[in-house]
Design a protein around this motif. Structure first.
Motif, PDB file in Angstrom:
ATOM      1  N   PRO A 190       0.818  -1.227   0.000  1.00  0.00           N
ATOM      2  CA  PRO A 190       0.000   0.000   0.000  1.00  0.00           C
ATOM      3  C   PRO A 190       0.845   1.267   0.000  1.00  0.00           C
ATOM      4  O   PRO A 190       1.942   1.306   0.556  1.00  0.00           O
ATOM      5  N   HIS A 191       0.318   2.293  -0.645  1.00  0.00           N
ATOM      6  CA  HIS A 191       0.885   3.635  -0.579  1.00  0.00           C
ATOM      7  C   HIS A 191       0.245   4.376   0.595  1.00  0.00           C
ATOM      8  O   HIS A 191      -0.815   3.960   1.097  1.00  0.00           O
ATOM      9  N   PRO A 192       0.818   5.499   1.001  1.00  0.00           N
ATOM     10  CA  PRO A 192       0.141   6.337   2.007  1.00  0.00           C
ATOM     11  C   PRO A 192      -1.233   6.754   1.501  1.00  0.00           C
ATOM     12  O   PRO A 192      -1.435   6.961   0.297  1.00  0.00           O
ATOM     13  N   ALA A 193      -2.178   6.875   2.410  1.00  0.00           N
ATOM     14  CA  ALA A 193      -3.557   7.222   2.045  1.00  0.00           C
ATOM     15  C   ALA A 193      -3.590   8.535   1.271  1.00  0.00           C
ATOM     16  O   ALA A 193      -2.870   9.480   1.578  1.00  0.00           O
ATOM     17  N   SER A 201      -4.990  10.026 -21.191  1.00  0.00           N
ATOM     18  CA  SER A 201      -5.925   9.280 -22.039  1.00  0.00           C
ATOM     19  C   SER A 201      -5.564   9.478 -23.503  1.00  0.00           C
ATOM     20  O   SER A 201      -4.744  10.343 -23.850  1.00  0.00           O
ATOM     21  N   VAL A 202      -6.212   8.723 -24.377  1.00  0.00           N
ATOM     22  CA  VAL A 202      -5.931   8.827 -25.807  1.00  0.00           C
ATOM     23  C   VAL A 202      -6.395  10.150 -26.391  1.00  0.00           C
ATOM     24  O   VAL A 202      -5.985  10.521 -27.488  1.00  0.00           O
ATOM     25  N   ILE A 203      -7.243  10.893 -25.676  1.00  0.00           N
ATOM     26  CA  ILE A 203      -7.690  12.202 -26.179  1.00  0.00           C
ATOM     27  C   ILE A 203      -6.918  13.351 -25.545  1.00  0.00           C
ATOM     28  O   ILE A 203      -7.258  14.514 -25.737  1.00  0.00           O
ATOM     29  N   GLY A 204      -5.875  13.029 -24.770  1.00  0.00           N
ATOM     30  CA  GLY A 204      -4.996  14.066 -24.254  1.00  0.00           C
ATOM     31  C   GLY A 204      -5.315  14.588 -22.872  1.00  0.00           C
ATOM     32  O   GLY A 204      -4.572  15.425 -22.345  1.00  0.00           O
ATOM     33  N   THR A 205      -6.389  14.135 -22.254  1.00  0.00           N
ATOM     34  CA  THR A 205      -6.690  14.575 -20.898  1.00  0.00           C
ATOM     35  C   THR A 205      -5.790  13.845 -19.900  1.00  0.00           C
ATOM     36  O   THR A 205      -5.301  12.742 -20.169  1.00  0.00           O
ATOM     37  N   VAL A 206      -5.580  14.454 -18.742  1.00  0.00           N
ATOM     38  CA  VAL A 206      -4.806  13.838 -17.661  1.00  0.00           C
ATOM     39  C   VAL A 206      -5.634  13.939 -16.386  1.00  0.00           C
ATOM     40  O   VAL A 206      -6.088  15.031 -16.023  1.00  0.00           O
ATOM     41  N   THR A 207      -5.829  12.809 -15.720  1.00  0.00           N
ATOM     42  CA  THR A 207      -6.660  12.771 -14.515  1.00  0.00           C
ATOM     43  C   THR A 207      -5.851  12.213 -13.356  1.00  0.00           C
ATOM     44  O   THR A 207      -5.234  11.135 -13.477  1.00  0.00           O
ATOM     45  N   ASP A 208      -5.833  12.923 -12.232  1.00  0.00           N
ATOM     46  CA  ASP A 208      -5.196  12.404 -11.028  1.00  0.00           C
ATOM     47  C   ASP A 208      -6.110  11.337 -10.432  1.00  0.00           C
ATOM     48  O   ASP A 208      -7.210  11.635  -9.957  1.00  0.00           O
ATOM     49  N   THR A 209      -5.646  10.094 -10.479  1.00  0.00           N
ATOM     50  CA  THR A 209      -6.473   8.932 -10.142  1.00  0.00           C
ATOM     51  C   THR A 209      -5.970   8.283  -8.856  1.00  0.00           C
ATOM     52  O   THR A 209      -4.757   8.113  -8.680  1.00  0.00           O
ATOM     53  N   PRO A 210      -6.878   7.914  -7.931  1.00  0.00           N
ATOM     54  CA  PRO A 210      -6.449   7.246  -6.693  1.00  0.00           C
ATOM     55  C   PRO A 210      -5.541   6.054  -6.979  1.00  0.00           C
ATOM     56  O   PRO A 210      -5.856   5.204  -7.811  1.00  0.00           O
ATOM     57  N   ASN A 211      -4.398   6.029  -6.284  1.00  0.00           N
ATOM     58  CA  ASN A 211      -3.356   5.019  -6.497  1.00  0.00           C
ATOM     59  C   ASN A 211      -3.048   4.365  -5.144  1.00  0.00           C
ATOM     60  O   ASN A 211      -2.144   4.796  -4.438  1.00  0.00           O
ATOM     61  N   PRO A 212      -3.825   3.340  -4.766  1.00  0.00           N
ATOM     62  CA  PRO A 212      -3.732   2.804  -3.403  1.00  0.00           C
ATOM     63  C   PRO A 212      -2.422   2.070  -3.091  1.00  0.00           C
ATOM     64  O   PRO A 212      -2.096   1.865  -1.931  1.00  0.00           O
ATOM     65  N   GLY A 213      -1.692   1.639  -4.120  1.00  0.00           N
ATOM     66  CA  GLY A 213      -0.458   0.902  -3.887  1.00  0.00           C
ATOM     67  C   GLY A 213       0.050   0.274  -5.161  1.00  0.00           C
ATOM     68  O   GLY A 213      -0.352   0.644  -6.264  1.00  0.00           O
ATOM     69  N   TYR A 214       0.930  -0.684  -5.015  1.00  0.00           N
ATOM     70  CA  TYR A 214       1.481  -1.393  -6.179  1.00  0.00           C
ATOM     71  C   TYR A 214       1.610  -2.876  -5.858  1.00  0.00           C
ATOM     72  O   TYR A 214       1.569  -3.282  -4.689  1.00  0.00           O
ATOM     73  N   GLU A 227       2.069  -0.383 -10.721  1.00  0.00           N
ATOM     74  CA  GLU A 227       1.236   0.508  -9.926  1.00  0.00           C
ATOM     75  C   GLU A 227      -0.230   0.130 -10.140  1.00  0.00           C
ATOM     76  O   GLU A 227      -0.653  -0.208 -11.253  1.00  0.00           O
ATOM     77  N   ALA A 228      -1.005   0.198  -9.066  1.00  0.00           N
ATOM     78  CA  ALA A 228      -2.399  -0.262  -9.113  1.00  0.00           C
ATOM     79  C   ALA A 228      -3.365   0.892  -8.912  1.00  0.00           C
ATOM     80  O   ALA A 228      -3.085   1.862  -8.209  1.00  0.00           O
ATOM     81  N   LEU A 229      -4.519   0.774  -9.537  1.00  0.00           N
ATOM     82  CA  LEU A 229      -5.655   1.668  -9.333  1.00  0.00           C
ATOM     83  C   LEU A 229      -6.781   0.825  -8.734  1.00  0.00           C
ATOM     84  O   LEU A 229      -6.682  -0.392  -8.636  1.00  0.00           O
ATOM     85  N   GLY A 230      -7.872   1.476  -8.374  1.00  0.00           N
ATOM     86  CA  GLY A 230      -9.010   0.735  -7.851  1.00  0.00           C
ATOM     87  C   GLY A 230      -8.991   0.619  -6.336  1.00  0.00           C
ATOM     88  O   GLY A 230      -8.236   1.290  -5.632  1.00  0.00           O
ATOM     89  N   ASP A 231      -9.816  -0.289  -5.833  1.00  0.00           N
ATOM     90  CA  ASP A 231     -10.006  -0.496  -4.399  1.00  0.00           C
ATOM     91  C   ASP A 231      -9.501  -1.884  -4.030  1.00  0.00           C
ATOM     92  O   ASP A 231     -10.047  -2.889  -4.502  1.00  0.00           O
ATOM     93  N   PRO A 232      -8.457  -1.988  -3.186  1.00  0.00           N
ATOM     94  CA  PRO A 232      -7.925  -3.315  -2.823  1.00  0.00           C
ATOM     95  C   PRO A 232      -8.979  -4.267  -2.269  1.00  0.00           C
ATOM     96  O   PRO A 232      -8.865  -5.485  -2.438  1.00  0.00           O
ATOM     97  N   THR A 258      -8.002  -7.688 -10.934  1.00  0.00           N
ATOM     98  CA  THR A 258      -7.757  -8.785 -10.004  1.00  0.00           C
ATOM     99  C   THR A 258      -8.949  -8.972  -9.066  1.00  0.00           C
ATOM    100  O   THR A 258      -9.837  -8.122  -8.981  1.00  0.00           O
ATOM    101  N   ASP A 259      -8.921 -10.066  -8.337  1.00  0.00           N
ATOM    102  CA  ASP A 259      -9.859 -10.260  -7.235  1.00  0.00           C
ATOM    103  C   ASP A 259      -9.413  -9.375  -6.066  1.00  0.00           C
ATOM    104  O   ASP A 259      -8.318  -8.791  -6.097  1.00  0.00           O
ATOM    105  N   PRO A 260     -10.213  -9.256  -5.013  1.00  0.00           N
ATOM    106  CA  PRO A 260      -9.798  -8.458  -3.850  1.00  0.00           C
ATOM    107  C   PRO A 260      -8.475  -8.950  -3.269  1.00  0.00           C
ATOM    108  O   PRO A 260      -8.147 -10.143  -3.329  1.00  0.00           O
ATOM    109  N   VAL A 261      -7.713  -8.032  -2.694  1.00  0.00           N
ATOM    110  CA  VAL A 261      -6.453  -8.372  -2.037  1.00  0.00           C
ATOM    111  C   VAL A 261      -6.752  -9.103  -0.729  1.00  0.00           C
ATOM    112  O   VAL A 261      -7.635  -8.689   0.039  1.00  0.00           O
ATOM    113  N   ALA A 262      -6.032 -10.171  -0.473  1.00  0.00           N
ATOM    114  CA  ALA A 262      -6.238 -10.950   0.746  1.00  0.00           C
ATOM    115  C   ALA A 262      -5.720 -10.189   1.965  1.00  0.00           C
ATOM    116  O   ALA A 262      -4.956  -9.226   1.848  1.00  0.00           O
ATOM    117  N   ALA A 263      -6.125 -10.632   3.143  1.00  0.00           N
ATOM    118  CA  ALA A 263      -5.735  -9.962   4.383  1.00  0.00           C
ATOM    119  C   ALA A 263      -4.228  -9.937   4.567  1.00  0.00           C
ATOM    120  O   ALA A 263      -3.685  -9.008   5.189  1.00  0.00           O
TER     121      ALA A 263
END
Length: 322
Positions: A190-193, A201-214, A227-232, A258-263
């Motif tokens: 995990p990264h810091p909260a 994106s392919v149309i040139g926009t840039v979005t700061d996206t939540p990056n929970p870890g890698y 690097e991962a996006l989404g909710d662990p 992926t499936d959810p991250v295990a404990a």
């Protein structure tokens, strides 16, 4: 006979060849084949489901247009005289107007259009696609579909039709042979909260996206990182490029969920289920691009870079025209 069977089971587990081939098959094969068969069946079912989803009447390959809207009022329809010309539609479908508070659609009198399943007879403000859905306009008896999308401060009409040439020509997908060795056990760090990652994106926009870890995993004698996006707790979204990118696989890169991250922090990354983004099939998608961190490259001390060839998952789409 019981003594011979026990001895054969023992030497088979040590890969000793003292027993006959027939004895070894009788003891060893039933333990392995069902697992391999189940893996192949599950993968084949997943591929069929993915192809069926793409091939739906309103799937990604049914897209026939993406029309960015400027302020003011614009006519919409299949006729050449329209400001927004649709590839498949009645001559005059209606008009769209961008105002300070959003996008409005007015249908042409006598042309049957529904909004979220209800006949539309007057002006309607369109809610853009998003987590809560969005307004869906349908015409041609439901075969045609129009939604609004918002990217940054820009609004556009996204148009689908069940008779889109790309959909009518669709005959399935091409995958590398399913290989259990590409179903790797990874570890989530995990990264810091609150950390985000800029995603272009392919149309040139840039979005700061939540990056929970890698995630880290071992392959070909090295440790690799994505690097991962989404909710662990719900599953990670991974976007990557590798040595096959632009050669055997799609030039932008591929996605994987992926499936959810295990404990204990472990998570299975099944590269057999790596798939192409929507822009592999249509020019009318606005796909996010894999971040530079996810190019699966190893930096040697001499400055040379070694890239991992992920020979698993979806290959290039053969019918792509863009």
């Amino acid at each position: 006979m019981k003594t011979r069977a026990r001895a054969c089971l023992f030497v088979t587990s040590l890969f000793v060849t003292a027993c006959s081939q027939q004895d070894r098959v009788a003891v060893a094969t039933p333990a392995v084949a069902p697992v391999a068969d189940a893996f192949q069946r599950e993968h084949a079912a997943w591929v069929r489901e993915r192809a069926a989803d793409l091939g739906k009447p309103d799937g990604w390959i049914s897209l026939i247009g993406l029309h960015w809207i400027e302020p003011g009022t614009h006519s919409v329809g299949g006729g050449e005289e329209n400001a927004i010309h649709l590839a498949i539609a009645p001559d005059r479908l209606g008009q769209v107007e961008q105002r300070a508070d959003g996008l409005y659609f007015q249908p042409t009198e006598g042309v049957p259009i529904t909004a979220d399943g209800t006949p539309l007879h007057g002006e309607l403000k369109l809610t853009p696609e998003g987590a809560g859905g969005g307004t869906k306009l349908e015409y041609d008896g439901g075969k045609g579909q129009i939604t609004a999308i918002k990217r940054g401060q820009r609004l556009a009409l996204r148009v689908r039709h069940a008779d889109a040439p790309a959909r009518l020509a669709f005959h399935g997908l091409d995958f590398f042979p399913a290989d259990p060795d590409w179903r790797v056990q990874a570890h989530f760090v995990p990264h810091p909260a609150g950390r985000t990652l800029p995603i272009a994106s392919v149309i040139g926009t840039v979005t700061d996206t939540p990056n929970p870890g890698y995630v880290t995993f071992e392959k070909k004698g090295r440790e690799w990182r994505l690097e991962a996006l989404g909710d662990p707790e719900k599953g990670l979204n991974l976007m990557f490029q590798d040595q096959t990118t632009g050669k055997l696989s799609y030039g932008v890169g591929r996605y994987l969920h992926t499936d959810p991250v295990a404990a204990d922090g472990t998570v299975v990354v099944d590269f057999n289920r790596a798939y192409n983004p929507p822009c592999a099939y249509t020019d009318y998608a606005t796909c996010p691009l894999p971040p530079p961190e996810n190019r699966l490259a190893w930096q040697h001390g001499n400055g040379q870079r070694e890239r991992l060839a992920v020979l698993a998952g979806e290959k290039k789409y053969a019918l792509a025209k863009h």
